[in-house]
Write a protein that holds these residues in place. Structure first.
Motif, PDB file in Angstrom:
ATOM      1  N   ILE A 255      31.693  -4.898  22.579  1.00  0.00           N
ATOM      2  CA  ILE A 255      32.171  -4.147  21.422  1.00  0.00           C
ATOM      3  C   ILE A 255      31.211  -4.437  20.273  1.00  0.00           C
ATOM      4  O   ILE A 255      31.018  -5.589  19.887  1.00  0.00           O
ATOM      5  N   ALA A 256      30.597  -3.394  19.729  1.00  0.00           N
ATOM      6  CA  ALA A 256      29.594  -3.575  18.675  1.00  0.00           C
ATOM      7  C   ALA A 256      29.683  -2.439  17.672  1.00  0.00           C
ATOM      8  O   ALA A 256      30.168  -1.356  17.977  1.00  0.00           O
ATOM      9  N   ARG A 257      29.214  -2.726  16.471  1.00  0.00           N
ATOM     10  CA  ARG A 257      29.108  -1.719  15.417  1.00  0.00           C
ATOM     11  C   ARG A 257      27.724  -1.850  14.790  1.00  0.00           C
ATOM     12  O   ARG A 257      26.967  -2.767  15.112  1.00  0.00           O
ATOM     13  N   GLU A 258      27.434  -0.982  13.869  1.00  0.00           N
ATOM     14  CA  GLU A 258      26.133  -1.057  13.214  1.00  0.00           C
ATOM     15  C   GLU A 258      26.068  -2.256  12.275  1.00  0.00           C
ATOM     16  O   GLU A 258      27.096  -2.794  11.846  1.00  0.00           O
ATOM     17  N   THR A 259      24.840  -2.681  11.972  1.00  0.00           N
ATOM     18  CA  THR A 259      24.637  -3.838  11.099  1.00  0.00           C
ATOM     19  C   THR A 259      25.315  -3.624   9.752  1.00  0.00           C
ATOM     20  O   THR A 259      25.224  -2.547   9.156  1.00  0.00           O
ATOM     21  N   GLY A 260      25.988  -4.648   9.272  1.00  0.00           N
ATOM     22  CA  GLY A 260      26.672  -4.572   7.989  1.00  0.00           C
ATOM     23  C   GLY A 260      28.120  -4.147   8.079  1.00  0.00           C
ATOM     24  O   GLY A 260      28.826  -4.116   7.065  1.00  0.00           O
ATOM     25  N   SER A 261      28.590  -3.828   9.278  1.00  0.00           N
ATOM     26  CA  SER A 261      29.984  -3.422   9.446  1.00  0.00           C
ATOM     27  C   SER A 261      30.924  -4.603   9.184  1.00  0.00           C
ATOM     28  O   SER A 261      30.508  -5.769   9.190  1.00  0.00           O
ATOM     29  N   ASP A 262      32.195  -4.286   8.972  1.00  0.00           N
ATOM     30  CA  ASP A 262      33.190  -5.324   8.700  1.00  0.00           C
ATOM     31  C   ASP A 262      33.455  -6.127   9.964  1.00  0.00           C
ATOM     32  O   ASP A 262      33.918  -5.587  10.982  1.00  0.00           O
ATOM     33  N   ALA A 263      33.155  -7.420   9.922  1.00  0.00           N
ATOM     34  CA  ALA A 263      33.299  -8.280  11.100  1.00  0.00           C
ATOM     35  C   ALA A 263      34.761  -8.454  11.502  1.00  0.00           C
ATOM     36  O   ALA A 263      35.088  -8.494  12.688  1.00  0.00           O
ATOM     37  N   ALA A 264      35.649  -8.564  10.514  1.00  0.00           N
ATOM     38  CA  ALA A 264      37.064  -8.747  10.816  1.00  0.00           C
ATOM     39  C   ALA A 264      37.635  -7.510  11.510  1.00  0.00           C
ATOM     40  O   ALA A 264      38.415  -7.626  12.469  1.00  0.00           O
ATOM     41  N   GLY A 265      37.248  -6.336  11.036  1.00  0.00           N
ATOM     42  CA  GLY A 265      37.707  -5.108  11.672  1.00  0.00           C
ATOM     43  C   GLY A 265      37.217  -5.002  13.109  1.00  0.00           C
ATOM     44  O   GLY A 265      37.944  -4.571  14.002  1.00  0.00           O
ATOM     45  N   LEU A 266      35.977  -5.400  13.331  1.00  0.00           N
ATOM     46  CA  LEU A 266      35.431  -5.368  14.683  1.00  0.00           C
ATOM     47  C   LEU A 266      36.201  -6.323  15.589  1.00  0.00           C
ATOM     48  O   LEU A 266      36.503  -5.996  16.738  1.00  0.00           O
ATOM     49  N   ALA A 267      36.524  -7.502  15.079  1.00  0.00           N
ATOM     50  CA  ALA A 267      37.265  -8.482  15.876  1.00  0.00           C
ATOM     51  C   ALA A 267      38.638  -7.939  16.257  1.00  0.00           C
ATOM     52  O   ALA A 267      39.092  -8.116  17.397  1.00  0.00           O
ATOM     53  N   PHE A 268      39.292  -7.270  15.307  1.00  0.00           N
ATOM     54  CA  PHE A 268      40.604  -6.696  15.602  1.00  0.00           C
ATOM     55  C   PHE A 268      40.494  -5.615  16.675  1.00  0.00           C
ATOM     56  O   PHE A 268      41.287  -5.576  17.626  1.00  0.00           O
ATOM     57  N   ASP A 269      39.493  -4.730  16.545  1.00  0.00           N
ATOM     58  CA  ASP A 269      39.298  -3.686  17.550  1.00  0.00           C
ATOM     59  C   ASP A 269      39.030  -4.289  18.920  1.00  0.00           C
ATOM     60  O   ASP A 269      39.523  -3.795  19.940  1.00  0.00           O
ATOM     61  N   ALA A 270      38.235  -5.362  18.950  1.00  0.00           N
ATOM     62  CA  ALA A 270      37.932  -6.008  20.220  1.00  0.00           C
ATOM     63  C   ALA A 270      39.196  -6.574  20.854  1.00  0.00           C
ATOM     64  O   ALA A 270      39.382  -6.497  22.077  1.00  0.00           O
ATOM     65  N   MET A 271      40.074  -7.152  20.040  1.00  0.00           N
ATOM     66  CA  MET A 271      41.340  -7.670  20.555  1.00  0.00           C
ATOM     67  C   MET A 271      42.161  -6.557  21.196  1.00  0.00           C
ATOM     68  O   MET A 271      42.717  -6.712  22.295  1.00  0.00           O
ATOM     69  N   VAL A 272      42.233  -5.417  20.510  1.00  0.00           N
ATOM     70  CA  VAL A 272      43.015  -4.282  21.013  1.00  0.00           C
ATOM     71  C   VAL A 272      42.445  -3.777  22.333  1.00  0.00           C
ATOM     72  O   VAL A 272      43.172  -3.583  23.317  1.00  0.00           O
ATOM     73  N   GLU A 273      41.125  -3.564  22.375  1.00  0.00           N
ATOM     74  CA  GLU A 273      40.509  -2.990  23.564  1.00  0.00           C
ATOM     75  C   GLU A 273      40.533  -3.970  24.734  1.00  0.00           C
ATOM     76  O   GLU A 273      40.714  -3.554  25.887  1.00  0.00           O
TER      77      GLU A 273
END
Length: 400
Positions: A255-273
């Motif tokens: 699970i990845a996003r572009e540089t500078g994205s919100d790390a906390a949001g990415l972590a939450f999405d990763a948990m869901v997926e």
């Protein structure tokens, strides 16, 4: 033919050149990061298991369905791999080879200790002056004052006013170091009922954190577990690209996003997926250069809060990677990350012959945190479960 079979997945993983496309991606990311590199002052800190395989080896059908629904820019899904079971008859040989790599990795600390011991104890009786010199040698090797005192007291109790050899002293050294390390030598075991088992990786840039994530993913995948990776170091494009490459190497979706994205949001999405896909393990990377930067430490705390909104028991393990070459600075990292992130275990990396491995003994004596793995090189099998006895014998310059 036998040699080819023995190498298996790990050898193929590292002996095959990366595709030109991946080389270009990493090079471009590193070039972009170089422009944003911090000054030396910013980058300098203030102060210096056995895995049980599940009943299945293939991904769950729902895991495949969920991953297919994710946007292509959010997840990199490489093809799965099947790792051949290790050859039982090679177990003894493999252990011997690992010990030699560990001993080589601890050679700087070991040589410093053994040469000092030889100089102090050659043709001398064990008196107070000798013990003081010996204690100084132990402290200079980063073993810490409490451990140095225990070792010298053991010598005073059993051998005072006797002529002792350097070999005797090294055996006492190994025994006492093993006693300090034995309580912290604990495997990182997946907990039944924790699915996905969430591992949050923390540490400063350059400690080997992202590489350790890749090695752990390879080990869990080889044991038959379904693994997902989350590129939570969104501050560094190179870290994101590096984790994607590890995902492709190990057959783990990223699970990845572009540089500078919100790390906390990415972590939450990763948990869901990871939950939807039925993953066994989710390993989340985090931004480095945190130890002396309040805003990034705050970002780490935010990541943990967001993870717990999804699962109150997560993260189930918070692993701090420590660069063995940093000496006393590693002690400072344990204190800061322990306070801010609730570190549950340690991984010591870069025991490559230039390391000051004695600091691990001092950390164990002071903090008592479990030490799960040590790494001595870049190969996947150069990261192994921590053994107190092996480490103690290697640092004392003794054979296995």
């Amino acid at each position: 033919m036998a040699e080819t079979k023995k190498k298996g997945f790990f050898a193929r993983l590292f002996e095959t050149d990366l595709p030109e496309e991946l080389k270009e991606r990493v090079a471009a990311a590193e070039a972009a990061e170089e422009e944003r590199a911090p000054t030396a002052a910013e980058a300098t800190p203030e102060a210096e298991p056995a895995l049980a395989a599940p009943d299945r080896a293939e991904p769950l059908p729902e895991r495949t369905a969920v991953l297919e629904q994710l946007p292509t820019e959010a997840v990199v899904t490489p093809p799965p791999f099947v790792e051949a079971a290790p050859e039982p008859q090679a177990a003894v040989t493999e252990r011997a080879g690992w010990f030699q790599r560990l001993r080589s990795g601890l050679s700087k600390s070991s040589q410093s200790l053994t040469s000092g011991i030889t100089g102090v104890f050659t043709k001398r009786r064990l008196d107070e002056e000798t013990l003081e010199e010996f204690e100084d040698i132990l402290i200079q090797a980063d073993l810490g004052v409490p451990t140095a005192t225990k070792i010298t007291e053991a010598l005073r109790r059993d051998r005072f006013d006797r002529q002792v050899t350097d070999a005797e002293v090294r055996r006492v050294l190994a025994d006492e170091v093993a006693r300090v390390l034995a309580p912290v030598a604990k495997p990182l075991a997946l907990e039944p009922g924790r699915k996905p088992f969430v591992i949050l990786m923390v540490g400063v840039n350059g400690s080997g954190k992202t590489t350790t994530i890749g090695k752990l993913a390879a080990k869990y995948r080889a044991a038959g577990h379904a693994v997902m990776l989350a590129a939570g170091d969104t501050f560094r494009a190179a870290a994101i690209e590096q984790l994607k490459i590890w995902g492709e190497r190990t057959g783990s979706p990223v699970i990845a996003r572009e540089t500078g994205s919100d790390a906390a949001g990415l972590a939450f999405d990763a948990m869901v997926e990871a939950k939807k896909a039925g993953e066994d393990v989710l390993i989340i990377d985090t931004a480095g250069r945190l130890q002396n930067k309040a805003e990034l430490m705050g970002e780490l705390a935010k990541v943990i809060r967001v993870i717990r909104k999804h699962d109150e028991s997560a993260p189930h393990a918070v692993l701090l990677t420590l660069d063995a070459t940093t000496g006393q600075n590693a002690m400072s990292q344990v204190e800061v990350f322990g306070r801010e992130a609730g570190v549950t275990g340690l991984v010591m990396t870069k025991l490559d012959g230039t390391a000051r491995g004695g600091i691990l003994v001092a950390i164990a004596a002071k903090h008592g945190l479990p030490v799960h793995f040590v790494g001595v090189g870049e190969q996947v099998d150069d990261l192994q479960p921590f053994s107190a006895d092996d480490f103690a014998r290697a640092i004392a310059g003794l054979d296995a």
